[in-house]
Write an enzyme that holds these catalytic residues in place. Structure first.
Site, mmCIF file in Angstrom:
data_model
loop_
_atom_site.group_PDB
_atom_site.id
_atom_site.type_symbol
_atom_site.label_atom_id
_atom_site.label_comp_id
_atom_site.label_asym_id
_atom_site.label_seq_id
_atom_site.Cartn_x
_atom_site.Cartn_y
_atom_site.Cartn_z
ATOM 1 N N HIS A 1 -8.838 3.605 -2.131
ATOM 2 C CA HIS A 1 -7.428 3.260 -2.052
ATOM 3 C C HIS A 1 -6.966 2.506 -3.298
ATOM 4 C CE1 HIS A 1 -3.575 2.263 -0.606
ATOM 5 N NE2 HIS A 1 -3.855 1.149 0.038
ATOM 6 N N CYS B 1 0.817 -1.213 0.000
ATOM 7 C CA CYS B 1 0.000 0.000 0.000
ATOM 8 C C CYS B 1 0.855 1.269 0.000
ATOM 9 C CB CYS B 1 -0.957 -0.009 1.178
ATOM 10 S SG CYS B 1 -2.111 -1.375 1.068
#
Lengths: 473, 482, 392, 390
Positions: free
Chosen positions: C339, C86
């Site tokens: 995201h 991430c």
């Protein structure tokens, strides 16, 4: 000393050239051919054949146990060893067991039989192993796998092969497998399968048993070691220190990898050539390995008349096409057949003596033999006055026949409808199998073979067929 | 003399009242309840549980064989006894075999184990049996069958019940059967099945046994043999053989149901739980023939009283709310696929590499700082054995450390509604083992409402899921049972 | 002794697409939109870009440098694909900065993208990596929910109290997001809505979780001394730090599940590099990795914005609102942007860049000097954390 | 033991057209056959005092007859005896009348085979499932051909040539009969070259699958002339059942059927026939397959054993020959609606004896024989009728 009293084998009549498979799919062809069970054969019928070969000249009633090993049992819940024992006319007070789930099940059953005889809980136990595994069409494994069966009679007197030591190791590995719902063999990456499964385990077991007995490769006349393919096998036996002339062929080129019966079948082939005094190292593989040290005795000469591997190998016909193989294994959807057979558990159970045991009635008054069993004699009307005799091993002649094109519902026509004549005029109405219709003649000699007739009422219905005699025996 | 040296059993936590089948389908409700394996249980996991119960206090190194008996093996070609032996941490030079095909497979395996020990080929063999047979929905079998397992350890030392004799007959009759392609148990007409099968063959074997050893019905404290799905036949056979009702071991029908190849052994475990030294027990089982044994209980029996066995497992239960849950757990209906990413493909090479870590729940203990640790990895690329200590960074300074038998405590947890599971929510626990060690596991046999931080848990062997031809077995946590 | 990156490079142009379920756009579309906005903002031509760093996680968003050069038709330039869970977007920027600072290039592009909404599912898979298949049956919300469970237990919050505290975070983020035309969600929500939302992974409900979005963001990086040639208000890089943990959370009983050590350490390092001694006072604003509300709560403590175990007080006091002492997620955060993994770090940086240049419109924070971005990849027990600080 | 000879007479008969009667149900067939018989006998349906109905697979109980014919409260018996079923209905009707119990009775046989979707005959029942599995009628009768050829030294080609002539003859006769299923001549070459069904039998060696019904009105011989001037008298009825399927009979030779010999012996004895070949004027026999007809010649004493071929070659059994057989075309042209066949044959002998057969008429017919063979050959019925008493 406990050991092998007799051996037997069975290889189906039909072979498929590996080039025929390659021709269909393209790609490389492995050398040789594979044995293909006929459409009416399965692991039970093949085990029966091998057991008959093994018990030639031996009365089934004197055998007090039958173990069946297979990964392709036709039932999940119904003992196949019992079916085979019934066919062999073994008594009721016998030990039966089905060993499954593992390609080593044949030697696992062999060890269990050794234990039982040694422990005194049985005198003679038949160990049969058969497999009819399916590989995905178009896969390389399809060329490798073959169908066959092998059988040993284990006892503690008159043994032809003494079993001097045995050793087992167990190993958790998912290398070649099938789940409960799989039709086809699955395989993980081949190099890993061979290196960490087969080679490592068999080498470990074979070395350990040799070491334990203070023996080395040169002490053995033959090394009978399971091999999934010739190359891996050759590499392994070389590492174990065996010379080429000591190594028993894997039968890969002629039969293929037959799974559970594979190592036993190789042992049969070795015993056919063995001489008294020979030491044999015997090992099998599957989720671990079993290894045995065997010593051949003079009794081996007593059991030479088996069909075994050599004679069965010679007796064969090549399947004309890959398509025929597909239809044999039901890998293509065939037209539905309007079958007349209606399976019935009740009827099959009631008539198991003549259906499975191949029993005829022999009139105690007039001696007439009639199949199936008749309560009132056809000849002299005597009621319930007969003995049951088995025709399963009788040789007969083909009295009359027809080549029936409609009976098969269009699949693999014609059906060879047959009337077999046994000694004394006994008639046996059945179908003929393993035969080219063009070669059927009145008065030709035939022998009986148990086959899977049909699947009705969710049973596999087994019954006898006739066939031209295979060589030998 | 060879005999039973330990026993164990397993009954799934969940039970379903037979009235629920009536609610779903109408028709006839049989009395009582049946045991229902959780969605993550199968014959391998239940046999493992029973074997673990049986192994309590016994060094795995002393057991040199494991025989598995079932008619519901999850594999056709892969030995399940090997899987179980790794979960039990048995050694490698052991005898393993899978006995199948018959509901008598359990006693057949016992006979084989006796042979092996008598023949001197093994000292101690575990026989573990389990079945998870399916009855077709709306049929009698669905109600009558139950799931469970039992295990017996056979050996020559510390025998709790000697096996004094045995008698077997083989009979080619298949009144109840499944072909290789069948999912559900099939049956022929019930009266014929019972009259000519069970009620004929079983008494024949029992009388044959008594005759062979010159014993009379009065010589037995207990007579233990399995019951058919028509429970009325169970006492009728006893009556025909002149046994008193008091001698007859309960068939577990009201509480567990017919557990197939495991039933006779489960009943024997129940009998042994109550047995006194000196008791003679007649033990038999039916299935394509029958096996019968004479057992004699020894004073050693008192040493194995701490098993969970049948009694404790029976008492520890949770009743399923409804039939639909059963249907879902058994995969009898097709549910909407979870809208979740595909699982990573299972690497069989990875499973094999980590077989002891996964099946045996082996971790390590740092020889430098003494910290026990279990590494199952984050999922990517498979788990890898620990090489470097998480605490002191010492490299390759480990000794093996086993977690299966360790109790643990929940450190934190979640109830994950998003996760793809047959029994939502997925209860995931981070647990700390007593004696040290931390790991994350799915939790099973739990009531989501009762899960708390600090709750004590134990490990249980389960099937995580099925992927591309592989049944993935692993350990889960569960609230302490029994 | 290692040097610091502080004031060695500057960002002279940035671009960011609208985030959301961009059904009609491919990854290539997003790349082009983000890159060209950045080119234009920096006043450069595409041919001026000498090298590029391309951040993307999944193969379906693009593999290798080609995933960037093909849509942008970059002519035979060196392009590096960066992947770091991430933190992928932040790490693309980080590597681009190092190359410029090294003096190898003058003008480089860092771009992150992720196209998630072509899969037909919710959630992020682990792709085609083989595994032994024995990892727990857990999802990302499940992993982070275990922090909430433990945080509540450790600090004596009842589940109700804990959830009420966490609810303040999405309410604030949604408020900010409603002010941002590029956000995926541009709608305010109430605490009651958050508390009443369906549970995803107990104790986390739907509003405790960030969305699933497509998006891309890009930055043009040049040497600090050249920055003013491009624009009068370049943004200078003050710190680039990254901390990757040993994954002890699933193994070691020392791991407490109420904080993330990697975040704490990345923060410490970044503050040292930037010369910050009192982060709560000196950092003007922050974009942190609020994949779940509990994540943001613990990040506040790990970055030393709040004392340990006392983030609740700051949340209740409104410290992290646009008007508070230390505005966090001024653009709406992952909560409102979703995201798209490779894009997130650069999207955060885009907001810091706009704020520092005073171009954040209704979200504008007064007189910001230093902005911090924080990315966290993996799960609480095993993760990669980046911490970047930029300033005027 | 007494004889049935001259005790009862047939005074009326009916027969439907045979064929693939897709548009007709069993009720249609029954009604058509019965009402033709009523009309022929000149009686009213209400004159019927009892009835016998023969069917194997198309109906159950007497009700299958009484319902379509609306026979009111009279006894109706359903009989079944494999392929001899039609004959059995007639036989039992004759016995009941001869006993003095009834004066006017109906015997009717019918079968509706074309509702099954199958090409061949329906299922033989009662055999063990494993033995029944692949058994087919052609397969069973082909056993006889194989063995007959072998035993009497015929090559397969010679054998097939011989039986082909039977098919040619029967097709010729059938082409002359308006009620036949097949009304088309075939050539020897066509028969020999036809596809093999069960070697050595080809398509034209087999009779077809057909729907049809036939009926007879039976009265005491003494009353017959009250109804018509040319009643036909029953001379003899023989029936024989085997005690074991030929498949399992030890020493069974597969060249002839004992049941045929026994049934014909009984019938000849009752009818006082010494030399059937000379005395019988016309015969309808059970030619389910050509080979069956060949061995029937020998079983019924028309040809010497092993020498039927000579008679076939000589044309002995053609319409113009010494002993015309299958003057209506036989099962070969009529097909074999099982329950109907025995009565359909009797219908032909009845009409021949009355001189009503037009182009097929045989000169001076006095005694007619019909024969059915139920199988897998295990029951045989031979019925002999004559057109005068004494």
């Amino acid at each position: 000393m406990i050991g092998i009293k007799s051996y037997g084998a069975y290889i189906p009549y039909y072979r498929l050239s590996r080039s025929e498979i390659a021709k269909t799919w393209g790609g490389p062809a492995l050398p040789g051919e594979k044995a293909v069970a006929n459409q009416d054969e399965d692991s039970i019928t093949m085990a029966v054949e091998a057991a008959f070969d093994c018990t030639r000249g031996i009365d089934g009633a004197n055998i007090d146990g039958l173990f069946f090993a297979s990964t392709t049992s036709p039932y999940k819940e119904k003992q196949c060893s019992t079916i085979i024992a019934t066919v062999l006319d073994m008594g009721k007070e016998i030990r039966t067991a089905d060993f499954a789930d593992c390609l080593r099940a044949g030697t696992t059953a062999l060890r269990a039989a050794l234990d039982a005889v040694k422990a005194g809980s049985a005198k003679n136990i038949l160990v049969t192993a058969a497999d009819c595994r399916l590989a995905y069409p178009y896969s390389m494994l399809e060329q490798s796998l073959g169908d066959a069966a092998a059988c040993f009679l284990i006892g503690d007197s008159d043994v032809a092969v003494e079993i001097e030591d045995c050793l087992s190791i167990s190993y958790e590995i998912t290398d070649v497998w099938r789940t409960d719902e799989d039709d086809f063999v699955r395989e993980w990456e081949e190099r890993w399968v061979i290196t960490h499964g087969y080679s490592q385990n068999v080498e470990e077991a074979a070395s350990a048993i040799m070491k334990r007995n203070g023996l080395s490769a040169k002490d053995f006349a033959k090394a009978v070691i399971y091999g999934p393919d010739p190359r891996s096998h050759a590499a392994l036996v070389r590492r174990l220190g065996f010379e080429e002339n000591q190594v028993q062929d894997t039968l890969f080129a002629t039969i293929g990898n037959t799974g559970t019966p594979s190592a036993p079948l190789m042992l049969v082939a070795a015993l056919e050539e063995a001489k008294a005094g020979d030491n044999i190292l015997f090992a099998s593989y599957g989720d671990g390995a079993d290894a045995f040290i065997l010593k051949v005795t003079e009794q081996i000469e007593r059991i030479r008349e088996r069909r075994g591997v050599k004679i069965h190998l010679a007796s064969k016909a090549l399947l004309p096409s890959y398509g025929k193989y597909l239809s044999f294994r039901k890998l293509v959807q065939l037209p539905p057949q309007a079958l007349r057979g209606t399976g019935s558990a009740t009827i099959m159970w009631r008539t198991k003596n003549w259906v499975l045991g191949c029993h005829a009635s022999k009139c105690r008054k007039c001696g007439l033999i009639t199949y199936p069993i008749q309560r009132v004699c056809y000849g002299c009307q005597a009621k319930d006055d007969y003995d049951e005799i088995s025709l399963s091993r009788e040789k007969g002649t083909l009295f009359t026949f027809s080549l029936d094109n409609i009976a098969s519902g269009g699949i693999n026509p014609p059906i060879i409808q047959s009337v077999v004549r046994f000694q004394g005029g006994t008639q046996f109405y059945c179908m003929m199998t393993d035969c080219d219709p063009k070669e059927v003649r009145v008065d030709m000699p035939v022998e009986m073979t148990l086959r899977r007739l049909h699947e009705e009422a969710n049973f596999h219905n087994y019954f006898w067929k006739c066939r031209p005699p295979r060589e030998g025996g | 003399m060879v005999g039973i040296t330990s026993y164990g059993a397993y009954i799934p936590l969940h039970r379903l009242s037979r009235e629920e089948f009536f609610r779903a389908w109408g028709g006839l409700a049989l009395p009582g309840e049946r045991a229902v394996a959780n969605f993550d249980e199968d014959s391998v996991t239940m046999a493992t549980e029973a074997a673990i119960d049986c192994m309590k206090g016994i060094d795995p190194k002393t057991v040199d064989g494991l025989f598995f008996a079932t008619t519901t093996s999850p594999y056709r070609e892969k030995q399940c006894s090997t899987i179980i032996s790794v979960a039990l941490d048995l050694g490698r030079e052991i005898r393993t075999a899978d006995f199948t095909g018959s509901l008598r497979a359990g006693t057949i395996a016992i006979a084989s184990a006796m042979d092996a020990i008598n023949a001197g080929a093994a000292k101690s063999i575990m026989i573990t049996a389990a079945d998870l047979r399916l009855g077709a929905p709306a049929g009698d079998f669905e109600q009558a069958l139950g799931d469970g397992g039992a295990a017996l350890l056979l050996g020559e030392k510390g025998v709790i019940a000697t096996i004094e004799g045995s008698y077997s007959i083989s009979d080619d009759f298949s009144g109840v059967w499944r072909s290789d392609a069948d999912t559900f148990v099939r049956t022929w007409e019930d009266r014929m099945v019972l009259d000519e099968g069970y009620s004929a063959v079983l008494p024949e074997a029992i009388s044959g046994l008594m005759k062979k050893y010159n014993l009379a019905p009065g010589d037995f404290a207990k007579v233990v043999y399995d019951a058919p799905t028509d429970i009325r036949r169970h006492p009728r056979v006893a009556g025909g053989l002149k046994f008193d009702a008091a001698q007859l071991q309960d068939s577990l029908f009201m509480t567990v149901g017919n557990t197939g190849a495991a039933l006779a052994m489960m009943m024997l475990v129940a009998a042994l739980e109550e047995a006194k030294p000196g008791d003679r027990i007649l033990f038999a089982s039916y299935g394509n023939g029958a096996d019968a044994f004479v057992l004699q209980v020894t004073p050693e029996i008192e040493k194995v009283r701490d098993r969970r066995g049948i009694k404790n497992h029976l008492a520890s239960k949770r009743v399923l709310a409804n039939y639909e849950t059963y249907v879902r757990w058994r995969g009898l209906i097709t549910l909407e696929a979870a809208r979740r990413p595909d699982r990573s493909p299972t690497s069989i090479a990875g499973l094999w590499r980590d077989r002891r870590i996964i099946l045996g729940l082996w971790g390590v203990k740092c020889k430098v700082c003494g910290t026990p640790q279990y590494a199952q990895g984050a999922g990517l690329g498979g788990s890898t054995p620990l090489r470097v200590c998480v605490n002191c960074q010492a490299k390759d300074q480990f000794e093996d450390y086993r977690f299966t038998d360790k109790k643990a405590e929940i450190f934190t947890f979640t109830q994950d509604n998003l996760a793809d599971t047959v029994d939502p929510p997925a209860t995931i626990t981070v647990v700390d083992f007593e004696g040290g060690g931390r790991a994350v596991f799915d939790m099973t046999d739990r009531d989501p409402a009762e899960v708390k931080v600090g709750m004590p848990v134990e490990m249980t062997f389960r099937k995580l899921y099925f992927d591309r031809g592989v049944h993935n077995y692993f350990w889960k946590t569960r609230p302490l049972r029994c | 002794m290692a040097e610091s990156i502080k004031n060695k490079v500057a960002i002279v142009g940035m671009g960011c697409t609208k985030f959301g379920e961009l059904w009609d756009k491919s990854a290539s579309d997003l790349i082009v939109e983000a890159a060209y906005e950045a080119y234009e903002d920096a006043g450069i031509e595409p041919k001026d870009v000498q090298a590029a760093w391309f951040g993307t996680l999944y193969e379906f968003s693009g593999m290798a440098g080609l995933g960037l050069t093909v849509p942008l038709r970059l002519q035979y330039k060196p392009v590096t694909r960066v992947e770091n869970m991430c933190a992928t977007g932040s790490d693309a920027l980080r590597n681009a900065c190092y190359a410029v600072a090294a003096g190898v290039y003058d003008i480089v592009l860092a771009l992150g993208v992720e196209k998630l909404k072509d899969q037909g599912i919710s959630g992020l898979g682990m792709g085609a990596f083989a595994s032994t298949g024995v990892s727990p049956t857990i999802t990302a919300p499940g992993m982070f929910a275990m922090m909430a469970t433990k945080y509540f237990a450790r600090y004596g919050l009842s589940p109700d109290e804990g959830k009420r505290m966490l609810a303040l975070i999405p309410v604030r983020s949604h408020h900010n997001g409603a002010l941002n035309p590029k956000a995926h969600y541009q709608r305010e929500i109430t605490i009651e809505q958050v508390l009443a939302a369906p549970i995803v992974a107990w104790p986390l409900g739907i509003f405790d979780c960030c969305g699933m979005s497509d998006g891309s963001a890009a930055a043009i990086v040049v040497r600090a001394e050249d920055a003013k040639k491009f624009r009068p208000d370049p943004v200078y890089v003050k710190a680039l730090q990254m901390c990757v943990g040993p994954g002890e959370g699933q193994i070691s009983t020392d791991y407490d599940y109420t904080h993330v050590e990697e975040t704490y350490r990345a923060g410490l390092a970044a503050y040292a590099e930037a010369g910050i001694t009192d982060p709560r006072k000196e950092v003007s604003m922050a974009e942190v990795h609020d994949c779940f509300s509990i994540t943001e709560a613990t990040i506040m403590e790990d970055l030393q914005f709040s004392p340990r175990g006392r983030v609740k007080e700051d949340l209740e006091a409104g410290t992290f609102t646009l008007e508070g002492d230390l505005p966090v997620q001024p653009d709406g955060g992952l909560k409102c942007f979703g995201h798209p993994i490779g894009a997130s770090g650069l999207r955060m940086m885009y907001e810091m860049y706009l704020q520092l240049q005073g171009k954040a419109g209704p979200r504008q924070i007064k007189n910001p000097q230093l902005g911090l971005t924080h990315n966290m990849g993996g799960q609480p027990s095993s993760c990669t954390v980046s911490c970047l600080i930029v300033g005027l | 033991m007494e004889s049935i000879r001259d005790k009862v007479a047939i005074i009326g008969m009916g027969c439907t057209r045979f064929g693939e009667l897709w548009e007709k149900g069993t009720d249609d067939l029954i009604v058509e056959a019965a009402y033709e018989a009523y009309e022929d006998a000149g009686i009213d349906p209400n004159d019927i005092q009892a009835a016998w109905v023969g069917t194997v697979a198309s109906g159950m109980m007497g009700e299958c007859l009484s319902t379509p014919l609306k026979l009111r409260n009279i006894p109706v018996t359903h009989v079944e005896n494999a392929c001899a079923t039609g004959h059995e209905a007639l036989r039992n009707a004759c016995f009941a009348v001869a006993s003095g119990m009834y004066d006017i009775v109906l015997a009717l046989g019918f079968e509706k085979l074309k509702d099954t979707g199958l090409g061949g005959l329906g299922v033989g029942r009662g055999l063990h499932p494993t033995l029944e599995m692949r058994r087919t009628a052609p397969g069973t009768f082909a056993f006889i051909a194989t063995r007959y050829f072998h035993t009497y030294g015929l090559t397969p080609e010679q054998g097939k040539q011989t039986i082909a002539k039977i098919a040619v003859k029967n097709h010729h006769n059938g082409s002359l009969h308006p009620k036949a299923h097949f009304r088309r001549e075939v050539t020897l070459e066509q028969v020999i070259n036809a596809p093999i069904i069960a070697w050595p039998l080809g398509l034209f060696d087999c009779c077809p699958t057909t729907d049809g019904a036939a009926a007879a009105i039976v009265v005491p011989a003494a009353m017959a002339k009250r109804f018509r001037q040319d009643p036909i008298y029953i001379k003899g009825i023989g029936l024989s059942s085997a005690q074991l399927l030929p498949h399992f009979r030890p020493n069974f030779g597969w060249t002839s059927f004992t049941v045929n010999k026994e049934a014909s012996r009984q019938a000849y004895e009752q009818a006082g026939i010494k030399d059937p070949r000379k005395e019988i004027s016309v015969a309808c026999v059970h030619d389910c397959f050509t080979i069956t007809e060949l061995v029937i010649y020998e079983d019924l004493g028309f040809s010497p054993v092993g020498r039927a071929k000579e008679d076939v070659d000589a044309g002995t059994f053609t319409l113009e020959g010494e002993l015309p057989i299958q003057s209506d075309g036989g099962l070969k042209s009529f097909g074999h609606p099982i329950g109907a066949s025995g009565l359909r044959m009797t219908y032909e002998t009845y009409k021949q004896l009355q001189g009503k057969c037009d182009v097929r008429q045989i000169k001076n017919a006095r005694l007619g024989l019909s024969h059915t063979l139920g199988g897998p050959p295990q029951v045989s019925c031979v019925t002999i009728v004559g057109n005068s008493l004494g």
